[in-house]
Design a protein around this motif. Structure first.
Motif, short mmCIF file in Angstrom:
data_model
loop_
_atom_site.label_atom_id
_atom_site.label_comp_id
_atom_site.label_asym_id
_atom_site.label_seq_id
_atom_site.Cartn_x
_atom_site.Cartn_y
_atom_site.Cartn_z
N UNK A 92 0.81 -1.22 0.00
CA UNK A 92 0.00 0.00 0.00
C UNK A 92 0.85 1.27 0.00
N UNK A 93 1.97 1.24 0.72
CA UNK A 93 2.85 2.43 0.75
C UNK A 93 3.51 2.65 -0.61
N UNK A 94 4.05 1.58 -1.20
CA UNK A 94 4.66 1.70 -2.54
C UNK A 94 3.62 2.17 -3.55
N UNK A 95 2.39 1.66 -3.43
CA UNK A 95 1.31 2.07 -4.34
C UNK A 95 1.03 3.57 -4.19
N UNK A 96 1.07 4.05 -2.94
CA UNK A 96 0.83 5.48 -2.69
C UNK A 96 1.90 6.34 -3.35
N UNK A 97 3.15 5.90 -3.26
CA UNK A 97 4.26 6.64 -3.89
C UNK A 97 4.06 6.67 -5.41
N UNK A 98 3.71 5.50 -6.00
CA UNK A 98 3.46 5.41 -7.45
C UNK A 98 2.32 6.36 -7.85
N UNK A 99 1.25 6.37 -7.03
CA UNK A 99 0.07 7.20 -7.32
C UNK A 99 0.42 8.68 -7.23
N UNK A 100 1.27 9.05 -6.27
CA UNK A 100 1.68 10.45 -6.13
C UNK A 100 2.48 10.90 -7.35
N UNK A 101 3.41 10.03 -7.80
CA UNK A 101 4.20 10.36 -9.00
C UNK A 101 3.27 10.45 -10.21
N UNK A 102 2.32 9.50 -10.31
CA UNK A 102 1.36 9.51 -11.41
C UNK A 102 0.55 10.80 -11.42
#
Lengths: 147, 147
Positions: A92-102
């Motif tokens: 979930x944390x890695x996904x949040x980082x990906x989503x923020x960059x996206x």
């Protein structure tokens, strides 16, 4: 023709939603009150992917659109990455980082698209709005659960 | 600047290799004699992703490169999709279909890139060659194992 190439890219991103569905793990998470119902996700993404392919096609007709098309490529790769990281790996944390960059990539893409063609910028707006919901949801799930 | 946008797209694709690694499941599969050793995959992909970002950057400088950039976007989405489908969901047949579509997209991209700029076409050649190995490997694994 170019529309269908962009649509193929969107189909690749959409396939992650078929391969990595919300299952018992997602159902068991504590979610915020603003969480959209499960049926809203495929509906929203179908509309957004069609708009994305349309926007890509419109951009491809404009001379000097190469930088925006590079951003288009980056956003579809990040978009394809998010679903397996969240629903597949449960990171979930890695996904949040990906989503923020996206989110940043799409925001810059919308600003540059607006400068090239106002209609294309507007076509991309629902995507940016939905990413705000997704960001808030991913962030809230991270905080409300021991992950 | 555009180089780094393409590199970000490649980084998204590369992240799937970090998130979905070959584990006990992959080790247990019957593989063909031409299977490259495990260390060869990250080495090959690192080189290929750098070449891909470089090719994207070179293409973005050429007027009329929009269709090739659309293909670039489609290939990076399909590339990002393959790893979680194979190593995450263990869907070897679906992965083979994705890889076959990816191969066609990259082959067309190389042909169109060669027409715009010979050097860029040559930069993309190792990618197409490695995809031939990957296709043969994926296909062989599907046939040699009960999946």
């Amino acid at each position: 023709m170019t529309f269908f190439i962009f649509l193929l890219a969107c189909a690749a991103a959409a396939t992650t939603g078929v391969m990595f569905k919300p299952g018992p793990w997602y159902e068991s998470l504590t979610k915020p009150s603003f969480t959209p119902p499960n049926w809203a996700f495929p509906v929203a993404w179908t509309i957004i992917y069609l708009l994305l392919a349309w926007a890509g096609y419109r951009l491809s007709l404009i001379p000097g659109s190469q930088t925006v098309l590079a951003l288009w490529a980056a956003q579809i790769a990040l978009n394809t990455l998010w679903t397996p990281v969240f629903f597949g790996a449960h990171q979930v944390l890695a996904a949040l980082v990906i989503l923020a960059v996206l989110w940043v990539v799409v925001a810059v893409m919308v600003v540059l698209a607006l400068q090239l063609d106002v209609v294309t910028g507007l076509i991309l707006f629902p995507y940016l709005a939905w990413l705000c919901v997704a960001l808030a949801l991913n962030c809230s799930i991270l905080m409300k659960n021991r992950l």
